[in-house]
Design a protein around this motif. Structure first.
Motif, PDB file in Angstrom:
ATOM      1  N   HIS A  88     -42.052 -30.285 -40.200  1.00  0.00           N
ATOM      2  CA  HIS A  88     -41.210 -30.332 -41.345  1.00  0.00           C
ATOM      3  C   HIS A  88     -40.642 -29.417 -42.006  1.00  0.00           C
ATOM      4  CE1 HIS A  88     -39.008 -32.243 -43.969  1.00  0.00           C
ATOM      5  NE2 HIS A  88     -39.246 -32.093 -44.949  1.00  0.00           N
ATOM      6  N   ARG A  89     -39.798 -28.380 -42.343  1.00  0.00           N
ATOM      7  CA  ARG A  89     -39.264 -27.854 -42.850  1.00  0.00           C
ATOM      8  C   ARG A  89     -38.676 -28.057 -44.564  1.00  0.00           C
ATOM      9  NH1 ARG A  89     -41.054 -22.310 -42.531  1.00  0.00           N
ATOM     10  NH2 ARG A  89     -40.364 -21.823 -40.740  1.00  0.00           N
ATOM     11  N   HIS A  90     -39.057 -27.916 -45.658  1.00  0.00           N
ATOM     12  CA  HIS A  90     -38.561 -28.074 -47.042  1.00  0.00           C
ATOM     13  C   HIS A  90     -37.543 -26.636 -47.166  1.00  0.00           C
ATOM     14  CE1 HIS A  90     -41.922 -30.753 -48.762  1.00  0.00           C
ATOM     15  NE2 HIS A  90     -43.220 -29.127 -47.847  1.00  0.00           N
ATOM     16  N   LEU A  91     -37.518 -25.956 -46.995  1.00  0.00           N
ATOM     17  CA  LEU A  91     -35.942 -24.846 -46.631  1.00  0.00           C
ATOM     18  C   LEU A  91     -36.058 -24.263 -45.652  1.00  0.00           C
ATOM     19  CD1 LEU A  91     -37.478 -23.798 -50.354  1.00  0.00           C
ATOM     20  CD2 LEU A  91     -35.762 -24.773 -50.544  1.00  0.00           C
ATOM     21  N   PRO A  92     -35.417 -23.988 -45.028  1.00  0.00           N
ATOM     22  CA  PRO A  92     -34.662 -22.088 -44.257  1.00  0.00           C
ATOM     23  C   PRO A  92     -35.832 -21.426 -44.253  1.00  0.00           C
ATOM     24  CG  PRO A  92     -32.748 -23.202 -44.968  1.00  0.00           C
ATOM     25  CD  PRO A  92     -34.144 -23.950 -45.825  1.00  0.00           C
ATOM     26  N   ALA A  93     -36.394 -20.312 -43.509  1.00  0.00           N
ATOM     27  CA  ALA A  93     -37.837 -19.837 -43.848  1.00  0.00           C
ATOM     28  C   ALA A  93     -37.077 -18.432 -44.326  1.00  0.00           C
ATOM     29  CB  ALA A  93     -37.840 -19.093 -42.014  1.00  0.00           C
ATOM     30  N   GLU A  94     -35.305 -18.129 -43.500  1.00  0.00           N
ATOM     31  CA  GLU A  94     -35.271 -16.845 -44.463  1.00  0.00           C
ATOM     32  C   GLU A  94     -34.573 -17.097 -45.684  1.00  0.00           C
ATOM     33  OE1 GLU A  94     -30.262 -15.347 -44.169  1.00  0.00           O
ATOM     34  OE2 GLU A  94     -32.009 -14.808 -42.111  1.00  0.00           O
ATOM     35  N   THR A  95     -34.222 -17.558 -46.304  1.00  0.00           N
ATOM     36  CA  THR A  95     -34.115 -18.631 -47.658  1.00  0.00           C
ATOM     37  C   THR A  95     -35.338 -18.288 -48.563  1.00  0.00           C
ATOM     38  OG1 THR A  95     -32.234 -20.242 -47.845  1.00  0.00           O
ATOM     39  CG2 THR A  95     -33.020 -19.950 -49.441  1.00  0.00           C
ATOM     40  N   ALA A  96     -36.378 -18.975 -47.583  1.00  0.00           N
ATOM     41  CA  ALA A  96     -37.821 -18.744 -48.407  1.00  0.00           C
ATOM     42  C   ALA A  96     -38.571 -17.501 -48.517  1.00  0.00           C
ATOM     43  CB  ALA A  96     -38.955 -19.895 -47.866  1.00  0.00           C
ATOM     44  N   GLU A  97     -37.954 -16.713 -47.856  1.00  0.00           N
ATOM     45  CA  GLU A  97     -39.020 -15.436 -47.351  1.00  0.00           C
ATOM     46  C   GLU A  97     -38.000 -14.720 -48.675  1.00  0.00           C
ATOM     47  OE1 GLU A  97     -37.864 -14.485 -43.267  1.00  0.00           O
ATOM     48  OE2 GLU A  97     -40.005 -16.083 -42.567  1.00  0.00           O
ATOM     49  N   HIS A  98     -36.406 -14.390 -48.741  1.00  0.00           N
ATOM     50  CA  HIS A  98     -35.565 -13.900 -49.193  1.00  0.00           C
ATOM     51  C   HIS A  98     -36.053 -13.994 -50.815  1.00  0.00           C
ATOM     52  CE1 HIS A  98     -32.650 -11.674 -50.784  1.00  0.00           C
ATOM     53  NE2 HIS A  98     -31.987 -12.432 -51.361  1.00  0.00           N
ATOM     54  N   ALA A  99     -35.995 -14.880 -51.212  1.00  0.00           N
ATOM     55  CA  ALA A  99     -36.338 -15.203 -52.775  1.00  0.00           C
ATOM     56  C   ALA A  99     -37.592 -14.974 -52.428  1.00  0.00           C
ATOM     57  CB  ALA A  99     -36.667 -17.042 -52.773  1.00  0.00           C
ATOM     58  N   ALA A 100     -38.871 -15.273 -52.076  1.00  0.00           N
ATOM     59  CA  ALA A 100     -40.341 -15.121 -52.139  1.00  0.00           C
ATOM     60  C   ALA A 100     -40.352 -13.293 -52.269  1.00  0.00           C
ATOM     61  CB  ALA A 100     -41.388 -15.189 -51.360  1.00  0.00           C
ATOM     62  N   ASP A 101     -39.754 -12.615 -51.536  1.00  0.00           N
ATOM     63  CA  ASP A 101     -39.898 -10.773 -51.366  1.00  0.00           C
ATOM     64  C   ASP A 101     -39.348 -10.264 -53.010  1.00  0.00           C
ATOM     65  OD1 ASP A 101     -40.943 -10.717 -49.041  1.00  0.00           O
ATOM     66  OD2 ASP A 101     -39.237 -10.987 -48.460  1.00  0.00           O
ATOM     67  N   ARG A 102     -38.107 -11.730 -53.658  1.00  0.00           N
ATOM     68  CA  ARG A 102     -37.180 -10.955 -54.887  1.00  0.00           C
ATOM     69  C   ARG A 102     -38.010 -11.482 -56.039  1.00  0.00           C
ATOM     70  NH1 ARG A 102     -35.122  -8.013 -57.592  1.00  0.00           N
ATOM     71  NH2 ARG A 102     -32.971  -8.968 -59.186  1.00  0.00           N
ATOM     72  N   VAL A 103     -39.359 -12.271 -55.813  1.00  0.00           N
ATOM     73  CA  VAL A 103     -40.509 -13.004 -56.772  1.00  0.00           C
ATOM     74  C   VAL A 103     -41.094 -11.845 -56.935  1.00  0.00           C
ATOM     75  CG1 VAL A 103     -41.969 -14.297 -57.555  1.00  0.00           C
ATOM     76  CG2 VAL A 103     -39.463 -15.166 -56.969  1.00  0.00           C
ATOM     77  N   VAL A 104     -41.837 -11.766 -56.034  1.00  0.00           N
ATOM     78  CA  VAL A 104     -42.993 -10.522 -55.778  1.00  0.00           C
ATOM     79  C   VAL A 104     -42.252  -8.926 -56.324  1.00  0.00           C
ATOM     80  CG1 VAL A 104     -44.232  -9.438 -54.218  1.00  0.00           C
ATOM     81  CG2 VAL A 104     -44.306 -11.694 -53.826  1.00  0.00           C
ATOM     82  N   SER A 105     -41.571  -8.892 -56.017  1.00  0.00           N
ATOM     83  CA  SER A 105     -40.992  -7.198 -56.151  1.00  0.00           C
ATOM     84  C   SER A 105     -40.230  -7.300 -58.018  1.00  0.00           C
ATOM     85  CB  SER A 105     -39.399  -6.972 -55.381  1.00  0.00           C
ATOM     86  OG  SER A 105     -39.170  -6.374 -56.199  1.00  0.00           O
ATOM     87  N   LEU A 106     -40.205  -8.404 -58.459  1.00  0.00           N
ATOM     88  CA  LEU A 106     -39.898  -8.109 -60.212  1.00  0.00           C
ATOM     89  C   LEU A 106     -40.861  -8.229 -60.624  1.00  0.00           C
ATOM     90  CD1 LEU A 106     -36.897 -10.976 -59.641  1.00  0.00           C
ATOM     91  CD2 LEU A 106     -36.716  -8.524 -60.727  1.00  0.00           C
ATOM     92  N   LEU A 107     -42.186  -9.280 -60.286  1.00  0.00           N
ATOM     93  CA  LEU A 107     -43.515  -8.562 -60.615  1.00  0.00           C
ATOM     94  C   LEU A 107     -44.514  -7.589 -60.749  1.00  0.00           C
ATOM     95  CD1 LEU A 107     -45.964 -12.383 -60.924  1.00  0.00           C
ATOM     96  CD2 LEU A 107     -44.195 -11.575 -62.141  1.00  0.00           C
ATOM     97  N   GLY A 108     -43.607  -6.900 -59.497  1.00  0.00           N
ATOM     98  CA  GLY A 108     -44.397  -4.931 -59.500  1.00  0.00           C
ATOM     99  C   GLY A 108     -45.719  -5.265 -58.490  1.00  0.00           C
ATOM    100  N   PRO A 109     -46.644  -4.204 -57.566  1.00  0.00           N
ATOM    101  CA  PRO A 109     -46.573  -3.489 -56.744  1.00  0.00           C
ATOM    102  C   PRO A 109     -48.569  -4.078 -57.852  1.00  0.00           C
ATOM    103  CG  PRO A 109     -45.951  -1.197 -57.581  1.00  0.00           C
ATOM    104  CD  PRO A 109     -45.412  -2.714 -58.330  1.00  0.00           C
TER     105      PRO A 109
END
Length: 152
Positions: A88-109
């Protein structure tokens, strides 16, 4: 973070710390607030009667560090895939991956990431009496939290 939220399943919060020099205890206090908000959701009240979130020290003890390079895939999975019913998916994988990448990027390495999972052995330090999965990150100024709750 809002793009990663799913009503009644995935709860998120992000913001800026107001405390000077925040560290893990301040992050745990924010996690405690998110746990309380999820428990107060009408859809979970019958499953969590009388639930009080763990104290900040108990939350700190339940957290395991997560490498920064693992944070985005973990966050995407937490937001997209149901803990109990993985098909069961809560969100489409591509949507979740894009948003997660953005969050991690904003907090920085240099951000620190924490989860209630022991990624080496697969154990979970539950924060609720239900199935739950948490990811929390901070760069010392901002924080991002995601919590999935599921019942069996």
């Amino acid at each position: 973070m809002a793009a990663l939220s799913t009503p009644m399943r995935v709860y998120v919060e992000a913001g800026r710390f107001t405390e000077p020099d925040p560290d893990l205890p301040e992050l745990a206090a924010r996690i405690r607030g998110l746990l309380a908000a999820a428990a107060a959701d009408e859809s979970w009240q019958r499953f969590l009667p009388g639930y009080t979130p763990p104290s900040a020290p108990e939350i700190c003890a339940a957290l395991e560090p997560l490498e920064t390079h693992d944070a985005a895939p973990f966050l995407a999975r937490l937001a997209a895939v149901d803990l109990v019913w993985p098909s069961h998916r809560h969100l489409p994988a591509e949507t979740a991956e894009h948003a997660a990448d953005r969050v991690v990027s904003l907090l920085g390495p240099e951000a620190s990431w924490w989860t209630n999972h022991d990624v080496d052995c697969g154990a979970v330090n539950g924060l609720t009496p239900l199935f739950d999965s948490l990811l929390a990150g901070t760069n010392g100024e901002h924080f991002a939290l995601a919590l999935q709750i599921a019942d069996d």
